[in-house]
Design a protein around this motif. Structure first.
Motif, PDB file in Angstrom:
ATOM      1  N   UNK A  81       0.834  -1.198   0.000  1.00 20.14           N
ATOM      2  CA  UNK A  81       0.000   0.000   0.000  1.00 20.14           C
ATOM      3  C   UNK A  81       0.876   1.259   0.000  1.00 20.14           C
ATOM      4  N   UNK A  82       1.890   1.294   0.857  1.00 23.55           N
ATOM      5  CA  UNK A  82       2.809   2.441   0.901  1.00 23.55           C
ATOM      6  C   UNK A  82       3.536   2.607  -0.433  1.00 23.55           C
ATOM      7  N   UNK A  83       3.964   1.496  -1.013  1.00 18.84           N
ATOM      8  CA  UNK A  83       4.658   1.549  -2.301  1.00 18.84           C
ATOM      9  C   UNK A  83       3.745   2.105  -3.390  1.00 18.84           C
ATOM     10  N   UNK A  84       2.493   1.675  -3.410  1.00 19.52           N
ATOM     11  CA  UNK A  84       1.551   2.139  -4.434  1.00 19.52           C
ATOM     12  C   UNK A  84       1.278   3.642  -4.307  1.00 19.52           C
ATOM     13  N   UNK A  85       1.115   4.134  -3.081  1.00 19.76           N
ATOM     14  CA  UNK A  85       0.882   5.572  -2.879  1.00 19.76           C
ATOM     15  C   UNK A  85       2.119   6.361  -3.284  1.00 19.76           C
ATOM     16  N   UNK A  86       3.293   5.880  -2.885  1.00 22.01           N
ATOM     17  CA  UNK A  86       4.544   6.555  -3.259  1.00 22.01           C
ATOM     18  C   UNK A  86       4.703   6.615  -4.769  1.00 22.01           C
ATOM     19  N   UNK A  87       4.481   5.513  -5.448  1.00 19.95           N
ATOM     20  CA  UNK A  87       4.616   5.479  -6.910  1.00 19.95           C
ATOM     21  C   UNK A  87       3.620   6.410  -7.587  1.00 19.95           C
ATOM     22  N   UNK A  88       2.399   6.467  -7.064  1.00 14.74           N
ATOM     23  CA  UNK A  88       1.385   7.366  -7.616  1.00 14.74           C
ATOM     24  C   UNK A  88       1.851   8.817  -7.512  1.00 14.74           C
ATOM     25  N   UNK A  89       2.337   9.198  -6.340  1.00 16.53           N
ATOM     26  CA  UNK A  89       2.777  10.583  -6.167  1.00 16.53           C
ATOM     27  C   UNK A  89       4.073  10.870  -6.918  1.00 16.53           C
ATOM     28  N   UNK A  90       4.970   9.904  -7.001  1.00 18.49           N
ATOM     29  CA  UNK A  90       6.185  10.083  -7.813  1.00 18.49           C
ATOM     30  C   UNK A  90       5.830  10.333  -9.273  1.00 18.49           C
ATOM     31  N   UNK A  91       4.871   9.585  -9.788  1.00 15.98           N
ATOM     32  CA  UNK A  91       4.527   9.717 -11.211  1.00 15.98           C
ATOM     33  C   UNK A  91       3.769  11.002 -11.511  1.00 15.98           C
ATOM     34  N   UNK A  92       2.939  11.467 -10.573  1.00 21.57           N
ATOM     35  CA  UNK A  92       2.123  12.659 -10.820  1.00 21.57           C
ATOM     36  C   UNK A  92       2.841  13.948 -10.424  1.00 21.57           C
ATOM     37  N   UNK A  93       3.556  13.931  -9.282  1.00 27.62           N
ATOM     38  CA  UNK A  93       4.129  15.162  -8.732  1.00 27.62           C
ATOM     39  C   UNK A  93       5.660  15.188  -8.705  1.00 27.62           C
ATOM     40  N   UNK A  94       6.303  14.246  -9.379  1.00 26.68           N
ATOM     41  CA  UNK A  94       7.762  14.216  -9.412  1.00 26.68           C
ATOM     42  C   UNK A  94       8.325  13.294  -8.348  1.00 26.68           C
ATOM     43  N   UNK A  95       9.623  12.982  -8.468  1.00 20.80           N
ATOM     44  CA  UNK A  95      10.242  11.979  -7.596  1.00 20.80           C
ATOM     45  C   UNK A  95      10.476  12.459  -6.165  1.00 20.80           C
ATOM     46  N   UNK A  96      10.829  11.511  -5.337  1.00 15.93           N
ATOM     47  CA  UNK A  96      11.290  11.704  -3.963  1.00 15.93           C
ATOM     48  C   UNK A  96      10.163  11.752  -2.932  1.00 15.93           C
ATOM     49  N   UNK A  97       9.045  11.087  -3.207  1.00 18.20           N
ATOM     50  CA  UNK A  97       7.981  10.981  -2.211  1.00 18.20           C
ATOM     51  C   UNK A  97       8.266   9.795  -1.301  1.00 18.20           C
ATOM     52  N   UNK A  98       7.902   9.922  -0.049  1.00 22.18           N
ATOM     53  CA  UNK A  98       8.070   8.864   0.939  1.00 22.18           C
ATOM     54  C   UNK A  98       6.697   8.601   1.564  1.00 22.18           C
ATOM     55  N   UNK A  99       6.431   7.352   1.893  1.00 23.82           N
ATOM     56  CA  UNK A  99       5.145   7.009   2.493  1.00 23.82           C
ATOM     57  C   UNK A  99       5.366   6.004   3.624  1.00 23.82           C
ATOM     58  N   UNK A 100       4.814   6.311   4.789  1.00 24.78           N
ATOM     59  CA  UNK A 100       4.898   5.434   5.957  1.00 24.78           C
ATOM     60  C   UNK A 100       3.469   5.131   6.379  1.00 24.78           C
ATOM     61  N   UNK A 101       3.165   3.849   6.575  1.00 25.91           N
ATOM     62  CA  UNK A 101       1.812   3.438   6.960  1.00 25.91           C
ATOM     63  C   UNK A 101       1.897   2.447   8.109  1.00 25.91           C
ATOM     64  N   UNK A 102       1.027   2.607   9.083  1.00 28.29           N
ATOM     65  CA  UNK A 102       0.986   1.667  10.186  1.00 28.29           C
ATOM     66  C   UNK A 102      -0.097   2.028  11.165  1.00 28.29           C
ATOM     67  N   UNK A 103      -0.183   1.209  12.212  1.00 30.46           N
ATOM     68  CA  UNK A 103      -1.149   1.492  13.268  1.00 30.46           C
ATOM     69  C   UNK A 103      -0.487   2.217  14.425  1.00 30.46           C
ATOM     70  N   UNK A 104       0.825   2.166  14.486  1.00 32.78           N
ATOM     71  CA  UNK A 104       1.556   2.858  15.544  1.00 32.78           C
ATOM     72  C   UNK A 104       2.986   3.091  15.075  1.00 32.78           C
ATOM     73  N   UNK A 105       3.373   4.343  14.968  1.00 35.71           N
ATOM     74  CA  UNK A 105       4.759   4.664  14.618  1.00 35.71           C
ATOM     75  C   UNK A 105       5.058   6.091  15.039  1.00 35.71           C
ATOM     76  N   UNK A 106       6.317   6.359  15.221  1.00 31.33           N
ATOM     77  CA  UNK A 106       6.786   7.712  15.485  1.00 31.33           C
ATOM     78  C   UNK A 106       7.627   8.147  14.312  1.00 31.33           C
ATOM     79  N   UNK A 107       7.728   9.431  14.125  1.00 33.74           N
ATOM     80  CA  UNK A 107       8.574   9.917  13.031  1.00 33.74           C
ATOM     81  C   UNK A 107       9.070  11.318  13.357  1.00 33.74           C
TER      82      UNK A 107
END
Length: 142
Positions: A81-107
């Motif tokens: 899921x994270x890979x698909x969202x990243x690829x979608x945004x890379x293709x539409x808005x240019x490279x270097x998008x990052x996507x983190x998905x989970x039920x609990x994480x810090x960043x």
């Protein structure tokens, strides 16, 4: 006198923050924010934090909902899921998008201005942000 000075400084800081946050533009028009809120409600999304144009936020919400609804049951692969969202945004808005998905994480990180969105959908939290890419020339490594 100090209260008015402190109030003035707070107002200046607020304006400075807003100009950085919205790329030297004012906040999006109220009608755009209301439309985005309505879309979020219809998709069962809770917007947490954003430094991203409304149209890009809408794209992220719709894309994520579409991917979740089309994922195999009982639970989709969060990595896919994270890979698909990243690829979608890379293709539409240019490279270097990052996507983190989970039920609990810090960043904690740095993002490009106008390229940050944090939201939750169903029981998942999604962090989508753009980083800056700089080309490395070979001369620097010789």
């Amino acid at each position: 006198m100090e209260d008015s000075q402190g109030s003035k400084e707070k107002q200046e800081l607020k304006l400075c923050f807003q100009s950085k946050r919205y790329g030297n533009k004012e906040k999006p028009p109220m009608e755009d924010r209301v439309k985005l809120a309505a879309i979020a409600i219809s998709l069962n999304v809770r917007l947490r934090s954003s430094d991203m144009p409304v149209n890009m936020q809408e794209h992220a919400l719709r894309c994520t909902r579409r991917l979740l609804d089309s994922a195999p049951e009982p639970r989709p692969s969060l990595t896919q899921l994270a890979r698909a969202i990243k690829k979608e945004f890379d293709s539409v808005y240019g490279p270097a998008w990052q996507c983190v998905i989970g039920t609990s994480f810090g960043s904690y990180g740095t993002h490009s201005v106008g390229g940050f969105l944090y939201f939750s959908i169903d029981s998942l939290s999604i962090l989508l942000f753009k980083t800056e890419v700089q080309l490395v020339n070979k001369k620097g490594f010789e």
